[in-house]
Every structure is written in structure tokens, then in C-alpha cells.
Design a protein around this motif. Structure first.
Motif, PDB file in Angstrom:
ATOM      1  N   GLN A  56       0.804  -1.221   0.000  1.00 20.00           N
ATOM      2  CA  GLN A  56       0.000   0.000   0.000  1.00 20.00           C
ATOM      3  C   GLN A  56       0.839   1.273   0.000  1.00 20.00           C
ATOM      4  N   HIS A  57       2.162   1.096  -0.026  1.00 18.63           N
ATOM      5  CA  HIS A  57       3.088   2.244  -0.072  1.00 18.63           C
ATOM      6  C   HIS A  57       2.847   3.183   1.121  1.00 18.63           C
ATOM      7  N   THR A  58       2.755   2.600   2.311  1.00 14.99           N
ATOM      8  CA  THR A  58       2.577   3.375   3.538  1.00 14.99           C
ATOM      9  C   THR A  58       3.833   3.234   4.395  1.00 14.99           C
ATOM     10  N   ARG A  59       3.812   3.838   5.580  1.00 11.29           N
ATOM     11  CA  ARG A  59       4.979   3.819   6.474  1.00 11.29           C
ATOM     12  C   ARG A  59       4.667   3.062   7.761  1.00 11.29           C
ATOM     13  N   VAL A  60       5.717   2.507   8.324  1.00 13.36           N
ATOM     14  CA  VAL A  60       5.636   1.806   9.610  1.00 13.36           C
ATOM     15  C   VAL A  60       6.748   2.331  10.496  1.00 13.36           C
ATOM     16  N   ALA A  61       6.418   2.601  11.747  1.00 10.36           N
ATOM     17  CA  ALA A  61       7.438   3.056  12.701  1.00 10.36           C
ATOM     18  C   ALA A  61       7.650   1.990  13.771  1.00 10.36           C
ATOM     19  N   VAL A  62       8.886   1.838  14.188  1.00 10.14           N
ATOM     20  CA  VAL A  62       9.238   0.939  15.283  1.00 10.14           C
ATOM     21  C   VAL A  62       9.833   1.776  16.404  1.00 10.14           C
ATOM     22  N   MET A  63       9.226   1.681  17.588  1.00  8.56           N
ATOM     23  CA  MET A  63       9.701   2.427  18.766  1.00  8.56           C
ATOM     24  C   MET A  63      10.312   1.444  19.755  1.00  8.56           C
ATOM     25  N   SER A  81      12.692   4.175  14.601  1.00  7.90           N
ATOM     26  CA  SER A  81      13.104   4.005  13.205  1.00  7.90           C
ATOM     27  C   SER A  81      11.845   3.895  12.360  1.00  7.90           C
ATOM     28  N   ILE A  82      11.937   4.364  11.119  1.00  9.93           N
ATOM     29  CA  ILE A  82      10.757   4.422  10.244  1.00  9.93           C
ATOM     30  C   ILE A  82      11.053   3.697   8.940  1.00  9.93           C
ATOM     31  N   CYS A  83      10.118   2.869   8.535  1.00 10.28           N
ATOM     32  CA  CYS A  83      10.181   2.184   7.243  1.00 10.28           C
ATOM     33  C   CYS A  83       9.440   3.029   6.210  1.00 10.28           C
ATOM     34  N   PRO A  84      10.003   3.283   5.043  1.00 13.98           N
ATOM     35  CA  PRO A  84      11.209   2.646   4.476  1.00 13.98           C
ATOM     36  C   PRO A  84      12.487   3.455   4.624  1.00 13.98           C
ATOM     37  N   SER A  85      12.433   4.675   5.163  1.00 13.70           N
ATOM     38  CA  SER A  85      13.621   5.533   5.154  1.00 13.70           C
ATOM     39  C   SER A  85      14.761   4.970   5.987  1.00 13.70           C
ATOM     40  N   ASP A  86      14.449   4.270   7.101  1.00 11.71           N
ATOM     41  CA  ASP A  86      15.496   3.730   7.977  1.00 11.71           C
ATOM     42  C   ASP A  86      15.702   2.243   7.788  1.00 11.71           C
TER      43      ASP A  86
END
Length: 825
Positions: free
Chosen positions: A429-436, A528-533
């Protein structure tokens, strides 16, 4: 939860064996062509009706089950007698003797049947009466012909395919060829003149003596004219066999004789035993059993089916299975099962079924085709096992395997699966995911101060607060200890992640009550954030951990986003850690000694051991360049022990050279709180042969400011050994005079930050006399570190400082002659 065809691994070998036995029993009942089997309950209602019953009585199972047996099979002029026989089975729980009955069928025709009745018990109580009937109409006609044969008797006697034995009293007077063949005798002489009892075992299988029972049967025969019964014989070859005997009184050639028509029924008796056992298994099996015709219509069900589903037999006989009618699975799925059974004879797997009230529940279904002697499929047997409880146990087991036992949050196993799914969705879906990555600041202090039970309460409360800070689509996981990881699925960007991190920090920082105490926490968070990180699990977790590490390094109680510079720093730190481990093995550490000078006399009275690392590539490294890494990776104990041993050995060597100086060794907080500190000190002193008064251990102000019992005990134990204790960097902490008075110390060391500007900063200059005054009140000596100029030394002399050290005094490693008096301007 879906269907799983051919998932036979879920049943063990014992279960499969039991299934096979049950199949054979039920198949025997269903496809035995010449034995009509039916059963009735206490009210005379038909509960089972096999295919042979349909052929014999002309009534299909769907019309018979649920109806009174008396409405299907009548016993002309002998209904009362038949009812008495059935009643005796219910009263005694025993099977009566088999006998002939004339029955009238629903179409008005009559037939002769040979009937055997057996009780079917469950839990010690008779639940049904099973009846097995064989059509003997043709046999009856033959018998009547034989009785009225008259002059033709001898011709029929010789040609009969049934064994016929003529008896006068008990003596055999003649036998036909079929009898000789049945009893395996070579000629008439082997039987004539003997008794049928000679060919019988002493005791019948019923337990009754053969002679007693034979006499009773003979008496009834001559009074009634004929008698039919079953008997166990032994042939001339010694083999036992079951026979059906028709004993009839007859006059032949003006003689009163009896003739016995004897038929071998061993095969039928074996079938009856099988059928009886099958009926018991069918009735008592705890799994639901259905017999289906070739069109998958229900022919019969057992008691367990009604118990499990709530459907009475009459409610399903002749109908489709309830689960089929409920449409719980697609028609194509059921057709796939049927095709598999027709091709392979068997299918089993997990499906859904429905109770009468509409409740859907999971079952393990086994469907088996039943074939006739020509290998044609005549019917099917379905066994349904209610696995609701098993599924609940599996679900509980799965939950325990995927969730943290303390907080009930997803553990690492489930977390990784959730993160994989979130990343897959984000790619589509070309969205973002964050991992804390979240770590509680100084959580160890709570465990150490209040105990692990209090720590567990805090962790559970933090877990609950974290869950309240995120959405339902997000995941909060405990990784172990005081580490938590949060997956923020489908986020808008870094701003949204920062907002959640701020909410989390605020929630965690709210005071919480633990027992009678209030505890306040803070958290350090890396994001960290997907996909930039990164766009895979390992990379995102690693980068979030790196960012969290930097949040801690920058003062804690903060959140930090990942950057490449952070990663480079962490890589350098890991390399440093590996090099440190090698340094211990390769003996790359060395000690330099800075003199401690008595201000009054100018003599060197002690030295401070300062560790250095002779790095293979970077040269000599000072402590501040590697000690923090050593403390973080758990190497400080080993390094500190080496420093202690090396310093004591050097002090002993100088003493042997005539220079008895005190060696000062800095203790890290890890060393000071370790339970083997005293043993390490004892071992170092003993190994070097150094007296305790020549060892000065330096501890920081922060180590003793708590004033707890354990710290006091450690200080007292060291002082009782004669070891000196100095408070290092004094003035930078928050120790009160009352706290210091609780310890048996030796001296205070004024931090270099106060010495640096004593000639330029009046505020710093004022602090030093105050520290000296505190020391005097506690009867402690005072040493100042970082003295680099004559002006600084002069100031310290004026205000009564006892000792000093610093570059102005030089390094003992450069000039090891510690016995030289050092004069200062």
C-alpha cells in the motif's frame, strides 16, 4: 480456523487403530446381507435399522427409525408372547434363547424369521434391545415337506443337503451322508450306536452342562412335537462348531423316532458376535457416529450424536447432515471431500458442525466408505469428535507461547510475526511503519531498592499505559526485562511517531503506587521508520535500538529518531567492545602512577594508579576513551580486578625497594556493589603480600550518598581490614554532612573543577575552604587533584589542604624514584 483435509498427523496411532476397529464393526452391521439388524429403546421405538432390514421387511431406514417396532413387524396371535420375551431382556439384561417367529410385514405378507435378541448396555444399564433376524421361510417349507414326506422320507433323508440324524431315545440309529460330512466321520459305524452327546463338549458356551440341557430339550420335543435350538458340537476330528438343530418327533416304519436336522452356523454365530460388539461400540462410543446412504442421507445415528448436536434420531434420519444443511462450508468443499472418499476410501480433517440451537462448533471428522462384497460403495460412516475443548486448550497454549507471562503483551515471537505483516502491508500500500524501542530509565534501582515483586508491578502498569497510548492496529510488545517495542502501523510520518512517543513518555512519567510507596519513572525511546530507515525487520529493530541508545547517552527521558551518524557511532562502540575483550587476553593494559604529595613536607606519600590502554592502532588511550564502554559491556569487573592486583603488586615491589607508599585504586560502581568485592580485595592483598594500610580505594560521592545498610556494611568491612577509603570527586555530588558521618572514611579528594579556577573565580575559591572545614569536622584528610600551577598550590597551602596531585607534581611512571623529596616553590 479452517478445514484441513487428510491432516492425519493430528491423530495418534492408537486413535487410528480404534477408528479402524470401529469402522469394521459398523461396516459389518451395515452391509451383512442376510442378517437384518434393528434396535429399539425402552418404549419400543426403532433406533437403528440396517440395509438388510429394508430388504427383509420392505421398509427403508428413513421410514423405520422413530416409529414403534410393532407398527412395522407384527407377530400374528403371538404378540403377547413376543412382548414378554422383549420385557425379559429389559428386566434381566440377559439374552433369551433364539427362536422362530412368524411375522406379518407391512404389506400383509408373512415370513418366518429366526430371531436373536441381545441387550445393548451403557454405564451398566440396558439402553436398547438389539435384534438380529434371519429369513428362514424357505427352510420352514423344506422342514414341512420333510415332516409330511411319508414313504418318500428315506429318499429325502439320503439326498438332503442338511445333516439329518435319526435318534431312538438317545441312541443314533441312522445318519445321512450330509451328517457324516458335517461330523467328519468316515462311515455310519463312526456315529450309529452312539449318542449326540458323544459329539458335544461337556459344557456348552452358556456354562450349562450339555447332558442336562440335552435332557431338557428332548423332553420338550416329545411333548411339543419339535424344538429348535443352537448347540456346540465337536466333530470326529476334534473341531468345535456351532449348529442349529431342529429336533422333531416322527413315526417311521411304525417306530417312534426323533430326527435332528443339523445345520452348521459357525459363520453366522461369528457374525452375531461381531454384530453384538458393533452395537455396543456404536451405542457407547463417545464420538458421534452417523451412517449415511450412498446419497449422503442419514440412515442411523448413535446416542453420542444426539448428545453432542442436540438432534434426535427422527429429526435427522433420511435428511442431510445438519452441518450440510447449515451451509457452514462451501458446496465445493463438501464435493471435494466426497470425491476424495470415493477415490481413496477415507478422508479426515477439521470442519465446522452445528448444534440444534444454531451454535457452530469445531469437529474432527472422519468419513469412510463402506463397500459390499462386490466392492461397491453402499454407504458411508461419519465419525464426529467435538474438539471445542481441545481447540480452547490449543488457543490457550498458543496464547502462552506468543505472549509475555508477566504483562500478557505479545512476546518477541508474535511481535516479529506482526512486524512482518505490517511491513508486507506497507509495501503493498506504499505506507509507512514506525518501530519504537523503549527502555525504562534506571529501572534496576527499583528492583534493587524495593524488590523484584515491586518491579513486576511497575512493568505491568507500564505495559497497560503503553497499550492505552496506541491504536488497536498497533502492537506493544515486551522483549524482556524493562524493554518494550511498539509497532506503529500505517503512520503518516515522523510527526505522528513523535506525537505517540511524547504521549508514551508522558504516560510513563506519571507517578504510580507500589505498595505504600509512590514511584516515578522515565523512558528513553528510539524510533526508526520504514522505508527511510530500513525495510526489513532486523534493520528496523537495530536502528531503533541504536536511536534508543543515543537517547540514553544524551541524558535519558527523551526520544530520538535514527540517523546514519548514530549507527556509525554504535558500530565504533561495538568494535571498541571487541577490542577491549582482546585487550584483556593480550595484556594490552598498563598502569601509570600519579604521585600524591604531602603539602607540608613535599614528600611523595602515595600514588594513584591510572589505567591506560596500549591500543594496537591508536596508541595510548586514556580511561575516558574506553572505561564507559567497558562498564556498558560488562568488562569492568575483570578490568578492575586486574588493576587491583597489578597496583598491589607494584606497591609491594616499591616497598621492597625501600619506598613504602600507599597505592590508590579507583573502584567503579559495578565493583563496589558486587558481592565479591571483599574477596577480590583480600585476594589482591594476599597475592602481592601487601599490608592493607598501603591500599587506598577511591569511591565516588554517588556511591555512598544513599546511606543504605549494604553500603555501610561494605565500607565498614573494608575499614576493618585496614584498607583506606577516599571519597573521590568530592563536591560534585549531594552528600550531606550527616551522610558522611555514617561512614568510616580516610580522606576527601577535592574535584579538579574547583581547583582549576581558584585564582580567577572567587566562588570556586570559597568552596575549597568549606570542603576542608567539613573534612576537619569529620577528622578526615584532604587531597586536591588537578594542581597544575604554583598559585593553585599556594592557595591550597594557605587553607590547610593536606595533599595534592596533578601535573605540577609529575608522574611517577616518568620518574619512578618515589623516595626523592619533591620540593615546590
Amino acid at each position: 480456523m479452517g478445514a484441513e483435509g487428510d491432516a492425519s498427523d493430528d491423530r495418534d496411532a492408537a486413535g487410528l487403530a480404534a477408528l479402524e476397529v470401529l469402522y469394521r464393526f459398523v461396516a459389518a452391521v451395515e452391509v451383512t446381507p442376510d442378517v437384518a439388524v434393528h434396535s429399539s429403546d425402552r418404549n419400543g421405538i426403532v433406533r437403528y435399522w440396517n440395509r438388510a432390514c429394508h430388504l427383509l421387511f420392505g421398509v427403508p431406514a428413513c421410514d423405520a427409525v422413530g416409529r414403534p417396532l410393532a407398527s412395522l413387524v407384527a407377530h400374528p396371535e403371538r404378540e403377547a408372547e413376543f412382548a414378554a420375551v422383549i420385557d425379559s431382556v429389559w428386566r434381566t439384561g440377559k439374552a433369551p434363547l433364539a427362536r422362530d417367529w412368524c411375522v406379518r410385514l407391512p404389506d400383509g405378507s408373512e415370513r418366518w424369521v429366526y430371531s436373536s435378541h441381545f441387550p445393548v448396555s451403557r454405564g451398566g444399564q440396558t439402553r436398547q434391545v438389539l435384534c438380529m433376524e434371519i429369513d428362514i421361510t424357505g427352510r420352514k417349507i423344506d422342514e414341512q415337506v420333510l415332516l409330511h414326506a411319508g414313504a418318500n422320507f428315506r429318499q429325502l433323508f439320503e439326498r438332503s443337503t442338511d445333516a439329518i440324524v435319526l435318534v431312538r431315545g438317545r441312541e443314533i440309529v441312522d445318519v445321512n451322508p450330509a451328517a457324516l460330512q458335517l461330523f467328519r466321520c468316515d462311515g455310519n459305524d463312526a456315529m450309529v450306536g452312539r449318542s449326540l452327546l458323544d459329539f458335544s463338549p461337556p459344557v456348552q458356551p452358556s456354562g450349562e452342562a450339555s447332558m442336562v440341557r440335552d435332557a431338557a430339550l428332548a423332553a420338550r420335543t416329545f411333548s411339543d412335537g419339535n424344538q429348535r435350538y443352537e448347540w456346540m458340537y465337536q466333530s470326529g476330528a476334534g473341531e468345535s462348531f456351532w449348529a442349529e438343530v431342529l429336533l422333531t418327533s416322527v413315526a417311521v416304519d411304525h417306530q417312534h423316532l426323533a430326527f435332528a436336522v443339523i445345520r452348521d452356523i459357525s459363520l453366522r454365530k461369528a457374525t452375531e458376535r461381531t454384530l453384538t460388539m458393533a452395537a455396543q461400540v456404536f451405542e457407547n462410543c463417545r464420538d458421534a457416529i452417523l451412517i449415511l446412504d450412498s446419497s449422503y442421507r442419514v440412515v442411523a445415528v448413535n446416542r453420542a450424536f444426539s448428545d453432542v448436536t442436540g438432534y434426535a434420531p427422527e429429526g435427522v434420519i433420511g435428511q442431510e447432515m445438519p452441518s450440510l444443511r447449515a451451509g457452514l462450508h462451501e458446496p465445493a468443499f463438501h464435493q471435494q471431500i466426497r470425491d476424495h472418499v470415493d477415490a481413496h476410501g477415507h478422508w479426515e480433517g477439521e470442519v465446522f458442525s452445528a448444534r440444534r440451537g444454531g451454535e457452530v462448533f469445531p469437529v474432527w471428522a472422519a468419513l469412510t466408505a463402506i463397500h459390499d462384497s462386490a466392492n461397491r460403495i453402499t454407504s458411508y460412516m461419519a465419525i464426529l469428535s467435538d474438539i471445542t475443548d481441545r481447540k480452547q486448550v490449543e488457543e490457550q497454549t498458543r496464547h502462552l507461547a506468543e505472549h509475555d507471562f508477566l504483562t500478557d503483551l505479545p512476546n518477541r515471537v508474535l511481535f516479529l510475526d506482526r512486524l512482518q505483516q505490517a511491513l508486507a502491508t506497507a509495501r503493498r500500500q506504499h505506507t509507512r511503519v514506525a518501530v519504537m524501542f523503549l527502555d525504562l530509565d534506571r529501572f534496576k534501582a527499583i528492583n534493587d531498592t524495593y524488590g523484584h515483586q515491586a518491579g513486576d508491578i511497575v512493568l505491568k502498569e507500564v505495559a497497560a499505559r503503553l497499550v492505552r497510548c496506541v491504536r488497536g492496529v498497533d502492537t506493544v510488545s515486551r522483549q524482556g526485562g524493562d524493554e518494550f517495542v511498539v509497532i506503529l502501523a500505517d503512520i503518516g510520518g515522523a510527526d505522528q511517531a513523535a506525537h505517540v512517543a511524547g504521549s508514551v513518555m508522558q504516560a510513563v512519567s506519571q507517578p504510580m503506587t507500589v505498595g505504600q510507596r509512590q514511584v516515578t519513572l522515565s523512558a528513553s525511546i528510539g524510533i526508526s521508520i520504514c522505508p527511510s530507515d530500513g525495510d526489513d525487520v532486523d534493520t528496523l529493530l537495530k536502528h531503533a535500538d541504536v536511536a534508543m541508545y543515543h537517547a540514553k547517552q544524551n541524558g535519558r527521558n527523551a526520544f530520538q529518531f535514527f540517523s546514519p551518524e548514530m549507527n556509525a557511532h554504535v558500530v565504533e562502540r561495538v568494535q571498541m567492545e571487541n577490542k577491549l575483550r582482546q585487550a584483556l587476553e593480550n595484556r594490552e593494559f598498563l598502569l601509570e602512577y600519579q604521585p600524591e604529595i604531602d603539602i607540608t613536607s613535599g614528600r611523595t606519600i602515595g600514588v594513584e594508579a591510572l589505567i591506560r590502554w596500549r591500543h594496537p592502532q591508536r596508541g595510548i588511550l586514556r580511561p575516558d576513551q574506553f572505561i564507559p564502554v567497558a562498564e556498558a559491556c560488562g568488562l569492568m569487573l575483570a578490568i578492575g580486578e586486574w588493576v587491583l592486583r597489578e597496583a598491589c603488586a607494584r606497591a609491594r615491589a616499591w616497598r621492597d625497594q625501600g619506598c613504602p607508599v600507599v597505592v590508590a585504586v579507583n573502584l567503579s560502581s559495578v565493583q563496589f556493589t558486587h558481592d565479591k568485592l571483599l574477596d577480590c580485595v583480600d585476594d589482591a592483598l594476599a597475592s602481592a603480600g601487601l599490608a592493607p594500610q598501603f591500599l587506598d580505594l577511591e569511591i565516588t560521592e554517588g556511591m555512598i550518598q544513599t546511606g543504605d545498610a549494604a553500603t555501610i556494611a561494605t565500607v565498614n568491612a573494608l575499614r576493618q581490614r585496614g584498607v583506606l577509603l577516599t571519597v573521590d570527586d568530592f563536591g560534585t555530588g549531594y552528600s550531606s554532612l550527616s551522610t558522611l558521618r555514617r561512614y568510616s572514611l580516610t580522606k576527601l579528594k577535592i574535584d579538579r573543577s574547583f581547583v582549576d579556577d581558584i585564582t580567577r573565580n572567587p566562588a570556586d575559591a570559597a568552596i575549597i575552604p568549606a570542603i576542608i572545614a567539613v573534612a576537619r569536622s569529620l577528622k578526615l584528610r584532604v587531597i586536591a587533584e588537578g594542581v597544575e600551577t604554583a598559585e593553585q598550590l599556594h592557595f591550597l597551602q594557605q587553607h590547610g589542604c593536606d595533599e595534592y596531585q596533578g601535573h605540577y607534581a609529575g608522574m611517577a611512571s616518568i620518574n619512578p624514584d618515589l623516595g626523592i623529596t619533591r620540593r615546590h616553590p
